[in-house]
Write a protein that holds these residues in place. Structure first.
Motif, PDB file in Angstrom:
ATOM      1  N   ARG A   1      48.860  38.860  32.667  1.00  0.00           N
ATOM      2  CA  ARG A   1      48.282  38.864  34.022  1.00  0.00           C
ATOM      3  C   ARG A   1      46.757  38.799  33.959  1.00  0.00           C
ATOM      4  O   ARG A   1      46.117  38.110  34.746  1.00  0.00           O
ATOM      5  N   LEU A   2      46.202  39.539  32.987  1.00  0.00           N
ATOM      6  CA  LEU A   2      44.737  39.549  32.861  1.00  0.00           C
ATOM      7  C   LEU A   2      44.218  38.162  32.487  1.00  0.00           C
ATOM      8  O   LEU A   2      43.220  37.694  33.039  1.00  0.00           O
ATOM      9  N   CYS A   3      44.909  37.517  31.549  1.00  0.00           N
ATOM     10  CA  CYS A   3      44.489  36.173  31.124  1.00  0.00           C
ATOM     11  C   CYS A   3      44.524  35.219  32.309  1.00  0.00           C
ATOM     12  O   CYS A   3      43.617  34.404  32.501  1.00  0.00           O
ATOM     13  N   LYS A   4      45.579  35.315  33.106  1.00  0.00           N
ATOM     14  CA  LYS A   4      45.668  34.425  34.264  1.00  0.00           C
ATOM     15  C   LYS A   4      44.588  34.742  35.292  1.00  0.00           C
ATOM     16  O   LYS A   4      43.975  33.837  35.849  1.00  0.00           O
ATOM     17  N   ALA A   5      44.371  36.051  35.514  1.00  0.00           N
ATOM     18  CA  ALA A   5      43.340  36.444  36.482  1.00  0.00           C
ATOM     19  C   ALA A   5      41.968  35.941  36.028  1.00  0.00           C
ATOM     20  O   ALA A   5      41.102  35.625  36.829  1.00  0.00           O
ATOM     21  N   ALA A   6      41.786  35.883  34.699  1.00  0.00           N
ATOM     22  CA  ALA A   6      40.496  35.458  34.136  1.00  0.00           C
ATOM     23  C   ALA A   6      40.415  33.940  33.980  1.00  0.00           C
ATOM     24  O   ALA A   6      39.414  33.434  33.463  1.00  0.00           O
ATOM     25  N   GLY A   7      41.471  33.243  34.427  1.00  0.00           N
ATOM     26  CA  GLY A   7      41.480  31.794  34.213  1.00  0.00           C
ATOM     27  C   GLY A   7      41.362  31.490  32.711  1.00  0.00           C
ATOM     28  O   GLY A   7      40.776  30.495  32.316  1.00  0.00           O
ATOM     29  N   TYR A   8      41.913  32.398  31.880  1.00  0.00           N
ATOM     30  CA  TYR A   8      41.936  32.256  30.411  1.00  0.00           C
ATOM     31  C   TYR A   8      40.548  32.237  29.775  1.00  0.00           C
ATOM     32  O   TYR A   8      40.365  31.690  28.700  1.00  0.00           O
ATOM     33  N   GLN A   9      39.562  32.854  30.431  1.00  0.00           N
ATOM     34  CA  GLN A   9      38.253  33.016  29.778  1.00  0.00           C
ATOM     35  C   GLN A   9      38.296  34.256  28.890  1.00  0.00           C
ATOM     36  O   GLN A   9      38.250  35.383  29.392  1.00  0.00           O
ATOM     37  N   ILE A  10      38.409  34.035  27.594  1.00  0.00           N
ATOM     38  CA  ILE A  10      38.464  35.147  26.632  1.00  0.00           C
ATOM     39  C   ILE A  10      37.405  34.909  25.575  1.00  0.00           C
ATOM     40  O   ILE A  10      37.285  33.802  25.058  1.00  0.00           O
ATOM     41  N   SER A  11      36.622  35.957  25.281  1.00  0.00           N
ATOM     42  CA  SER A  11      35.595  35.790  24.270  1.00  0.00           C
ATOM     43  C   SER A  11      35.863  36.770  23.127  1.00  0.00           C
ATOM     44  O   SER A  11      36.008  37.970  23.352  1.00  0.00           O
ATOM     45  N   ASP A  12      35.999  36.252  21.904  1.00  0.00           N
ATOM     46  CA  ASP A  12      36.238  37.099  20.737  1.00  0.00           C
ATOM     47  C   ASP A  12      34.915  37.509  20.116  1.00  0.00           C
ATOM     48  O   ASP A  12      34.044  36.646  19.905  1.00  0.00           O
ATOM     49  N   VAL A  13      34.748  38.813  19.845  1.00  0.00           N
ATOM     50  CA  VAL A  13      33.484  39.271  19.241  1.00  0.00           C
ATOM     51  C   VAL A  13      33.753  39.963  17.908  1.00  0.00           C
ATOM     52  O   VAL A  13      34.868  40.354  17.639  1.00  0.00           O
TER      53      VAL A  13
ATOM     54  N   ILE B   1      53.701  29.477  28.750  1.00  0.00           N
ATOM     55  CA  ILE B   1      52.888  30.619  29.214  1.00  0.00           C
ATOM     56  C   ILE B   1      52.086  31.217  28.074  1.00  0.00           C
ATOM     57  O   ILE B   1      51.172  31.997  28.280  1.00  0.00           O
ATOM     58  N   ILE B   2      52.436  30.847  26.830  1.00  0.00           N
ATOM     59  CA  ILE B   2      51.696  31.398  25.691  1.00  0.00           C
ATOM     60  C   ILE B   2      50.421  30.596  25.459  1.00  0.00           C
ATOM     61  O   ILE B   2      49.361  31.130  25.210  1.00  0.00           O
ATOM     62  N   ALA B   3      50.559  29.279  25.544  1.00  0.00           N
ATOM     63  CA  ALA B   3      49.412  28.406  25.289  1.00  0.00           C
ATOM     64  C   ALA B   3      49.127  27.589  26.545  1.00  0.00           C
ATOM     65  O   ALA B   3      49.598  26.478  26.690  1.00  0.00           O
ATOM     66  N   PRO B   4      48.374  28.176  27.466  1.00  0.00           N
ATOM     67  CA  PRO B   4      48.184  27.560  28.769  1.00  0.00           C
ATOM     68  C   PRO B   4      47.479  26.210  28.716  1.00  0.00           C
ATOM     69  O   PRO B   4      47.621  25.407  29.616  1.00  0.00           O
ATOM     70  N   ASP B   5      46.699  25.983  27.635  1.00  0.00           N
ATOM     71  CA  ASP B   5      45.969  24.720  27.594  1.00  0.00           C
ATOM     72  C   ASP B   5      46.776  23.638  26.854  1.00  0.00           C
ATOM     73  O   ASP B   5      46.308  22.537  26.668  1.00  0.00           O
ATOM     74  N   SER B   6      48.015  23.993  26.432  1.00  0.00           N
ATOM     75  CA  SER B   6      48.834  22.978  25.763  1.00  0.00           C
ATOM     76  C   SER B   6      49.375  21.991  26.804  1.00  0.00           C
ATOM     77  O   SER B   6      49.237  22.188  28.000  1.00  0.00           O
ATOM     78  N   GLU B   7      50.033  20.961  26.314  1.00  0.00           N
ATOM     79  CA  GLU B   7      50.613  19.942  27.193  1.00  0.00           C
ATOM     80  C   GLU B   7      51.786  20.516  27.991  1.00  0.00           C
ATOM     81  O   GLU B   7      52.134  20.045  29.051  1.00  0.00           O
ATOM     82  N   GLN B   8      52.401  21.563  27.404  1.00  0.00           N
ATOM     83  CA  GLN B   8      53.626  22.116  27.948  1.00  0.00           C
ATOM     84  C   GLN B   8      53.372  22.837  29.272  1.00  0.00           C
ATOM     85  O   GLN B   8      52.558  23.745  29.337  1.00  0.00           O
TER      86      GLN B   8
ATOM     87  N   MET C   1      53.819  30.173  37.433  1.00  0.00           N
ATOM     88  CA  MET C   1      52.940  30.531  36.327  1.00  0.00           C
ATOM     89  C   MET C   1      51.856  29.485  36.081  1.00  0.00           C
ATOM     90  O   MET C   1      50.961  29.696  35.274  1.00  0.00           O
ATOM     91  N   LYS C   2      51.938  28.332  36.745  1.00  0.00           N
ATOM     92  CA  LYS C   2      50.902  27.327  36.505  1.00  0.00           C
ATOM     93  C   LYS C   2      49.689  27.515  37.424  1.00  0.00           C
ATOM     94  O   LYS C   2      48.635  26.954  37.185  1.00  0.00           O
ATOM     95  N   TYR C   3      49.859  28.309  38.476  1.00  0.00           N
ATOM     96  CA  TYR C   3      48.738  28.492  39.398  1.00  0.00           C
ATOM     97  C   TYR C   3      47.793  29.591  38.940  1.00  0.00           C
ATOM     98  O   TYR C   3      48.219  30.543  38.305  1.00  0.00           O
ATOM     99  N   ARG C   4      46.474  29.458  39.270  1.00  0.00           N
ATOM    100  CA  ARG C   4      45.570  30.605  39.061  1.00  0.00           C
ATOM    101  C   ARG C   4      46.073  31.715  39.961  1.00  0.00           C
ATOM    102  O   ARG C   4      46.543  31.486  41.058  1.00  0.00           O
TER     103      ARG C   4
END
Ligand code: AMP
Ligand code: MG
Length: 350
Positions: free
Chosen positions: A338-350, A220-227, A234-237
């Motif tokens: 929850r926010l990361c999942k709701a956003a489908g993990y779209q996060i932009s660092d500025v 759940i920490i690294a959603p794009d990992s193999e794990q 927790m795997k569903y959007r």
């Protein structure tokens, strides 16, 4: 099917309402009811046909197990094959309350309830209406959040009705819930207890109560990992509004400038833009709808208002939503999850 909505005052619970709801549960039917975390969609946890109705009403994938709600500790013992020593320690510290424990199940618990797993998730809620319903029904009550699968969890009865009207017979309306995000889930079938879903009970609180180290599921920490996450859900959007949601993370001034820049761009393209902001920053945005999650750093307020706010963006027909990224410590870790999942993990660092 006609959905009946019955108001129940949690401080003066009407016996007749609870009797009617309990009868529905005993008869294998569904009842949506308030808990302190979010509204649940309940059914008799030990009856396979009743559990199947939950999946059908929510459109929930059948491999996503349900949490079994109990009203006293003996009911945990009645469904567990064996109990690790941590179970009693955690129950003493946090039950009734927003903590779910995963333990090995015994043969009483049907696989329909556990999504085919050999383990069962159990929680004792603290909401008076939930506790009364469990006791009056004489059942253990399987209850996932009372939303259509993938939508934000319901924190008011009106959210339940918006999703499930016509699909379930009864909603108990106990007013808005207190916490607003789902329970913390801790897996006690591992060598070292492991958090499968962050919530109001934090990792620090759990470690302190156990006097031992705990881990957090790397899935759940690294959603794009193999794990893969160990909690199938927790795997569903999840928790998602209809609009696209993007988190903007960084220093306050830069976040505001970037969100306003993006807002301008999207408005030019004819889109209706939403911004999810702290009270302090709300006045700085130029978006079409700006909704607040509470004072900056007040993560309990953010937890309470998150799902209702996501639904409000839908109601206001936002096409795209930019969200300030909250502090990820304490309860903030759960809000951020929850926010990361709701956003489908779209996060932009500025
Ligand atoms: P919800 O129904 O929305 O509260 O979600 C329940 C969560 O608990 C989902 O993410 C499930 O995958 C998770 N869960 C329930 N039972 C188990 C179990 N036996 N093992 C792992 N995760 C579980
Ligand atoms: Mg849910």
């Amino acid at each position: 099917m006609q959905t009946k909505v019955v108001s129940v005052d949690p401080t003066r619970i009407d016996d007749a309402c609870i009797r009617e709801a309990a009868e529905q549960i005993r008869a294998g039917g569904l009842v949506a009811f308030p808990t302190e975390t979010v509204y649940g969609l309940g059914a008799d946890a030990l009856c396979p046909e009743a559990a199947k109705k939950i999946y059908a009403a929510k459109g929930r994938p059948s491999d996503n197990p349900l949490i079994v709600h109990i009203a006293d500790y003996a009911q945990l013992m009645s469904v567990a094959r064996e109990l690790p020593r941590e179970a009693k320690l955690l129950a003493d510290a946090f039950w009734p309350g927003p903590l779910t424990m995963i333990v090995w199940k015994n043969e009483l618990v049907p696989r329909e309830t556990t999504g085919g797993m050999d383990t069962v998730a159990v929680r004792m809620p603290s909401h008076p209406v939930a506790l009364r319903l469990i006791r009056e029904s004489g059942c253990l009550i399987a209850a996932p959040s009372a939303n259509v699968s993938g939508r934000p969890s319901p924190t008011e009865a009106s959210h339940v009705a918006a999703d499930l009207d016509g699909r379930i017979p009864l909603i108990l309306d106990g007013g808005p819930v207190g916490i607003g995000i789902e329970s913390t889930i801790i897996d006690l079938t591992e060598e070292v207890p492991m958090i499968l879903r962050p919530g109001y009970i934090t990792a620090e609180m759990l470690a302190a109560a156990l006097g031992e180290e705990i881990r957090t599921d790397p899935g759940i920490i690294a959603p794009d990992s193999e794990q893969r996450p160990k909690a199938p859900g927790m795997k569903y959007r999840h928790y998602a509004p209809k609009a696209e949601l993007i988190l903007i993370r960084g220093e306050r001034g830069r976040v505001i400038r970037e969100i306003n820049r993006l807002t301008g761009e999207k408005q030019q393209a004819g889109l209706r833009v939403g911004v999810m902001a702290s009270d302090e920053n709300a006045g700085s945005y130029t978006a079409d709808c700006v909704l607040c999650l509470g004072a900056e750093g007040d993560m309990e307020a953010a937890a309470r208002q998150l799902y209702g706010t996501l639904r409000e963006f839908d109601r206001q027909k936002a096409d795209i939503i930019y969200a300030e990224s909250p502090a990820a410590s304490g309860v903030g870790a759960a809000v951020m999850n929850r926010l990361c999942k709701a956003a489908g993990y779209q996060i932009s660092d500025v």
